[in-house]
Motif scaffolding. Structure first.
Motif, PDB file in Angstrom:
ATOM      1  N   ASN A 165       0.844  -1.195   0.000  1.00  0.00           N
ATOM      2  CA  ASN A 165       0.000   0.000   0.000  1.00  0.00           C
ATOM      3  C   ASN A 165       0.879   1.244   0.000  1.00  0.00           C
ATOM      4  OD1 ASN A 165       0.438   0.875   2.937  1.00  0.00           O
ATOM      5  ND2 ASN A 165      -0.317  -1.217   3.218  1.00  0.00           N
ATOM      6  N   PRO A 166       0.335   2.389  -0.353  1.00  0.00           N
ATOM      7  CA  PRO A 166       1.151   3.614  -0.456  1.00  0.00           C
ATOM      8  C   PRO A 166       1.797   4.038   0.853  1.00  0.00           C
ATOM      9  CG  PRO A 166      -0.940   3.887  -1.600  1.00  0.00           C
ATOM     10  CD  PRO A 166      -1.046   2.612  -0.832  1.00  0.00           C
ATOM     11  N   ALA A 167       1.112   3.823   1.979  1.00  0.00           N
ATOM     12  CA  ALA A 167       1.650   4.278   3.258  1.00  0.00           C
ATOM     13  C   ALA A 167       2.918   3.534   3.634  1.00  0.00           C
ATOM     14  CB  ALA A 167       0.599   4.110   4.355  1.00  0.00           C
ATOM     15  N   ASP A 168       2.970   2.243   3.318  1.00  0.00           N
ATOM     16  CA  ASP A 168       4.142   1.429   3.643  1.00  0.00           C
ATOM     17  C   ASP A 168       5.391   1.995   2.970  1.00  0.00           C
ATOM     18  OD1 ASP A 168       5.689  -0.745   4.569  1.00  0.00           O
ATOM     19  OD2 ASP A 168       5.353  -1.815   2.692  1.00  0.00           O
ATOM     20  N   GLN A 169       5.327   2.217   1.650  1.00  0.00           N
ATOM     21  CA  GLN A 169       6.487   2.740   0.943  1.00  0.00           C
ATOM     22  C   GLN A 169       6.765   4.190   1.299  1.00  0.00           C
ATOM     23  OE1 GLN A 169       8.662   0.994  -0.762  1.00  0.00           O
ATOM     24  NE2 GLN A 169       9.914   2.846  -0.993  1.00  0.00           N
ATOM     25  N   ALA A 170       5.732   4.960   1.590  1.00  0.00           N
ATOM     26  CA  ALA A 170       5.934   6.361   1.973  1.00  0.00           C
ATOM     27  C   ALA A 170       6.723   6.458   3.272  1.00  0.00           C
ATOM     28  CB  ALA A 170       4.591   7.068   2.108  1.00  0.00           C
ATOM     29  N   LEU A 171       6.417   5.570   4.216  1.00  0.00           N
ATOM     30  CA  LEU A 171       7.176   5.543   5.467  1.00  0.00           C
ATOM     31  C   LEU A 171       8.645   5.211   5.209  1.00  0.00           C
ATOM     32  CD1 LEU A 171       4.722   3.716   7.909  1.00  0.00           C
ATOM     33  CD2 LEU A 171       5.511   6.076   8.102  1.00  0.00           C
ATOM     34  N   ILE A 172       8.862   4.212   4.358  1.00  0.00           N
ATOM     35  CA  ILE A 172      10.232   3.805   4.051  1.00  0.00           C
ATOM     36  C   ILE A 172      10.988   4.929   3.343  1.00  0.00           C
ATOM     37  CG2 ILE A 172      11.614   2.211   2.658  1.00  0.00           C
ATOM     38  CD1 ILE A 172       9.400   0.108   3.210  1.00  0.00           C
ATOM     39  N   SER A 173      10.345   5.567   2.397  1.00  0.00           N
ATOM     40  CA  SER A 173      11.005   6.630   1.636  1.00  0.00           C
ATOM     41  C   SER A 173      11.329   7.846   2.491  1.00  0.00           C
ATOM     42  CB  SER A 173      10.121   7.054   0.456  1.00  0.00           C
ATOM     43  OG  SER A 173      10.024   6.013  -0.491  1.00  0.00           O
ATOM     44  N   MET A 174      10.489   8.125   3.486  1.00  0.00           N
ATOM     45  CA  MET A 174      10.733   9.321   4.296  1.00  0.00           C
ATOM     46  C   MET A 174      11.993   9.170   5.147  1.00  0.00           C
ATOM     47  SD  MET A 174       7.931   9.284   7.391  1.00  0.00           S
ATOM     48  CE  MET A 174       8.284   8.446   8.958  1.00  0.00           C
ATOM     49  N   THR A 175      12.454   7.930   5.360  1.00  0.00           N
ATOM     50  CA  THR A 175      13.704   7.763   6.106  1.00  0.00           C
ATOM     51  C   THR A 175      14.894   8.335   5.341  1.00  0.00           C
ATOM     52  OG1 THR A 175      14.181   5.554   5.196  1.00  0.00           O
ATOM     53  CG2 THR A 175      12.817   5.644   7.171  1.00  0.00           C
ATOM     54  N   GLY A 176      14.743   8.488   4.007  1.00  0.00           N
ATOM     55  CA  GLY A 176      15.825   9.064   3.214  1.00  0.00           C
ATOM     56  C   GLY A 176      16.180  10.464   3.657  1.00  0.00           C
ATOM     57  N   ALA A 177      15.157  11.275   3.991  1.00  0.00           N
ATOM     58  CA  ALA A 177      15.413  12.634   4.467  1.00  0.00           C
ATOM     59  C   ALA A 177      16.151  12.613   5.802  1.00  0.00           C
ATOM     60  CB  ALA A 177      14.102  13.401   4.594  1.00  0.00           C
ATOM     61  N   PHE A 178      15.829  11.636   6.616  1.00  0.00           N
ATOM     62  CA  PHE A 178      16.512  11.503   7.914  1.00  0.00           C
ATOM     63  C   PHE A 178      17.983  11.146   7.714  1.00  0.00           C
ATOM     64  CE2 PHE A 178      18.006   8.354  11.067  1.00  0.00           C
ATOM     65  CZ  PHE A 178      18.127   9.182  12.168  1.00  0.00           C
ATOM     66  N   TRP A 179      18.265  10.153   6.854  1.00  0.00           N
ATOM     67  CA  TRP A 179      19.651   9.724   6.657  1.00  0.00           C
ATOM     68  C   TRP A 179      20.492  10.814   5.996  1.00  0.00           C
ATOM     69  CZ3 TRP A 179      20.747   6.110   9.728  1.00  0.00           C
ATOM     70  CH2 TRP A 179      19.914   5.014   9.942  1.00  0.00           C
ATOM     71  N   SER A 180      19.919  11.492   4.997  1.00  0.00           N
ATOM     72  CA  SER A 180      20.717  12.472   4.246  1.00  0.00           C
ATOM     73  C   SER A 180      21.003  13.729   5.042  1.00  0.00           C
ATOM     74  CB  SER A 180      20.020  12.830   2.929  1.00  0.00           C
ATOM     75  OG  SER A 180      18.756  13.410   3.180  1.00  0.00           O
ATOM     76  N   THR A 181      19.954  14.306   5.656  1.00  0.00           N
ATOM     77  CA  THR A 181      20.146  15.551   6.400  1.00  0.00           C
ATOM     78  C   THR A 181      20.330  15.319   7.890  1.00  0.00           C
ATOM     79  OG1 THR A 181      18.755  16.694   4.786  1.00  0.00           O
ATOM     80  CG2 THR A 181      19.186  17.838   6.846  1.00  0.00           C
ATOM     81  N   GLY A 182      19.486  14.444   8.458  1.00  0.00           N
ATOM     82  CA  GLY A 182      19.536  14.217   9.902  1.00  0.00           C
ATOM     83  C   GLY A 182      20.797  13.533  10.371  1.00  0.00           C
ATOM     84  N   VAL A 183      21.452  12.773   9.492  1.00  0.00           N
ATOM     85  CA  VAL A 183      22.667  12.050   9.890  1.00  0.00           C
ATOM     86  C   VAL A 183      23.904  12.573   9.149  1.00  0.00           C
ATOM     87  CG1 VAL A 183      23.819   9.810   9.977  1.00  0.00           C
ATOM     88  CG2 VAL A 183      21.377   9.977  10.505  1.00  0.00           C
ATOM     89  N   ILE A 184      23.929  12.409   7.809  1.00  0.00           N
ATOM     90  CA  ILE A 184      25.136  12.757   7.049  1.00  0.00           C
ATOM     91  C   ILE A 184      25.478  14.242   7.178  1.00  0.00           C
ATOM     92  CG2 ILE A 184      26.196  12.833   4.761  1.00  0.00           C
ATOM     93  CD1 ILE A 184      25.962  10.029   5.875  1.00  0.00           C
ATOM     94  N   CYS A 185      24.486  15.104   6.944  1.00  0.00           N
ATOM     95  CA  CYS A 185      24.762  16.547   7.025  1.00  0.00           C
ATOM     96  C   CYS A 185      25.098  16.982   8.447  1.00  0.00           C
ATOM     97  CB  CYS A 185      23.568  17.346   6.496  1.00  0.00           C
ATOM     98  SG  CYS A 185      23.344  17.217   4.708  1.00  0.00           S
TER      99      CYS A 185
END
Length: 476
Positions: free
Chosen positions: A298-318
């Motif tokens: 369902n869309p919510a499942d993948q949306a949750l997974i995809s939103m972790t990308g913002a966390f890894w890129s800015t919340g961690v790497i940056c």
């Protein structure tokens, strides 16, 4: 012409665009009930495989491909230029922009998966262009002119952005890093290697891109993060001071590093938010294009997974990059004034190099290999974005010519690209963000209601009721 393009670029990426993106992030955070609090569960779901999901690639493969396109040289040099231009406080606001951007990433991905389609070959296609066409279609199947305009505008500007930002600019970054570190290697040789390495992957389609990104992203991000942790350990005596300086400069006017870098809340907020928005691409509408190909129930499942990308890129790497740079500048005040005097891409790279040079023997190679890997993975990820947009506008017959142009542009970027290409790419990024932001805001109410059912009422493993339609070019 260059002056005209520069003026347009300063307008489209001015305070209005930053306010629009940041405002959308904040609004969607409240609209989704602070979806960021589901981040731990989303991270757990991102590493599992669902053989029953419908799609072309695994959910993790889609996330890895999006991260490959997101964690680029901006995650290193972009943080350095934000620090030099906005002061240490910019690091804080960069992180805040990434935190709120998680909600926008969730909503735009939800829409892309909900309204995705299959082509006649059975491959998934999704993104803002399909959201515009399907979400606002009339009962008789016709689409209002304004929805068609939104779809075409997004796809057209995205193609421009992918060729510039995804190919030429990244290839130029790789060439610049290699030739400056090893002068004996000519730019032409670097360009030829890039062409071969990119062509070998992107002509294999999304499955080939995803397979490479699944192993490349964790390795390159892990190696870079480890290097950052080593530097932070070496700077441990001043690490607390660095955190305090970042927080103090985020809310007050304070000169830092012996007065070499000025800081005020407005400047810190402006440059921090701008670089934060660039670093995770939330709101641009790029990551949802590949997320639409993921195997998901369902869309919510993948949306949750995809939103972790913002966390890894800015919340961690940056964040790691920011702490490394600020602590290094405190621990080593002898860093040359020429680095601090001019907040440009070149001086940002020089600052990052000075920080990693702290690690004996291995520091500089880690940075060089990391930046080359980041740039290469960005080329791969953005090639798929352009691939889907070309398929939307011209059908499958347009894909191969686009791939040839994409690879050729990478070569010319490696041997020397003018500022005009960078400027056109920036403009394309901004202009494709506008129709994407408009459509997610229009659909945010519906997505919030369905999110309540799937996420907050515990139905994340439920099969989505609506089938994925099969379309041909005449129906797009």
């Amino acid at each position: 012409m260059t002056d005209i393009l520069t003026t347009i670029d300063s307008i489209v990426w001015g305070p209005a665009m930053i306010a629009l993106l940041l405002g959308t992030h904040v609004y969607l955070t409240f609209r989704t009930g602070f979806i960021q609090r589901k981040l731990p569960a989303a991270i757990r779901r991102s590493v599992r495989r669902d053989p029953d999901g419908k799609g072309d690639i695994s959910s993790f493969g889609a996330l890895a491909t999006a991260l490959a396109a997101t964690i680029g040289t901006g995650s290193i040099v972009g943080v350095a230029t934000a620090l030099l231009a906005g002061g240490p406080g910019a690091i804080f606001w960069m992180w805040i922009a990434g935190l709120f951007g998680i909600a926008t990433k969730y909503v735009e991905t939800y829409a892309a998966v909900k309204y995705r389609v299959r082509d006649r070959r059975g491959q998934m296609m999704g993104g803002a262009m399909f959201v515009w066409k399907r979400a606002f279609a009339r009962p008789d199947g016709t689409v209002p002119w304004w929805a068609t305009l939104g779809a075409v505008a997004f796809a057209a500007f995205a193609i421009i952005a992918t060729i510039g930002t995804g190919s030429a600019v990244q290839a130029a970054a790789i060439s610049g890093i290699v030739t400056s570190s090893i002068p004996a290697i000519p730019a032409v040789a670097v360009g030829l290697v890039i062409v071969v390495a990119v062509a070998a992957v992107i002509f294999g389609g999304v499955n080939s891109i995803a397979r490479v990104c699944e192993w490349l992203v964790p390795v390159m991000a892990g190696a870079y993060a480890l290097g950052c942790l080593v530097i932070m350990a070496m700077n441990a005596p001043v690490l607390g001071q660095a955190v305090g300086l970042i927080l103090e400069c985020a809310f007050t006017a304070k000169a830092a590093f012996g007065g070499a870098v000025g800081s005020g809340m407005i400047m810190a907020l402006q440059f921090g938010c701008a670089r934060g928005l660039f670093s995770n691409e939330s709101g641009l509408g790029t990551a949802p294009i590949v997320a639409a190909a993921a195997k998901t129930r369902n869309p919510a499942d993948q949306a949750l997974i995809s939103m972790t990308g913002a966390f890894w890129s800015t919340g961690v790497i940056c964040l790691l990059t920011g702490l490394v740079l600020v602590s290094t500048m405190i621990a080593h005040p002898e860093i040359g004034q020429e680095i601090l005097a001019d907040p440009s891409i070149a001086t940002g790279a020089a600052l990052a190099s000075a920080a990693f040079a702290e690690i004996p023997v291995f520091g500089t190679p880690i940075l060089v290999l990391g930046m080359c890997s980041f740039a290469y993975s960005t080329i791969l990820g953005w090639s798929y974005y352009g691939n889907r947009c070309v398929a939307y506008l011209f059908g499958p017959k347009g894909i191969k010519p686009y791939q040839i142009v994409y690879v050729a542009v990478a070569f010319f970027g490696a041997i020397g690209v003018g500022d005009v290409v960078w400027t056109i790419s920036d403009i394309g990024n901004a202009l494709m963000a506008i129709p994407n932001i408009i459509v997610v805001l229009l659909l945010s109410g519906m997505i919030a209601r369905e999110t309540r059912h799937f996420v907050y009422e515990g139905h994340l493993d439920e099969e989505y009721a609506e089938p994925v339609p099969v379309v041909d070019k005449a129906q797009l």
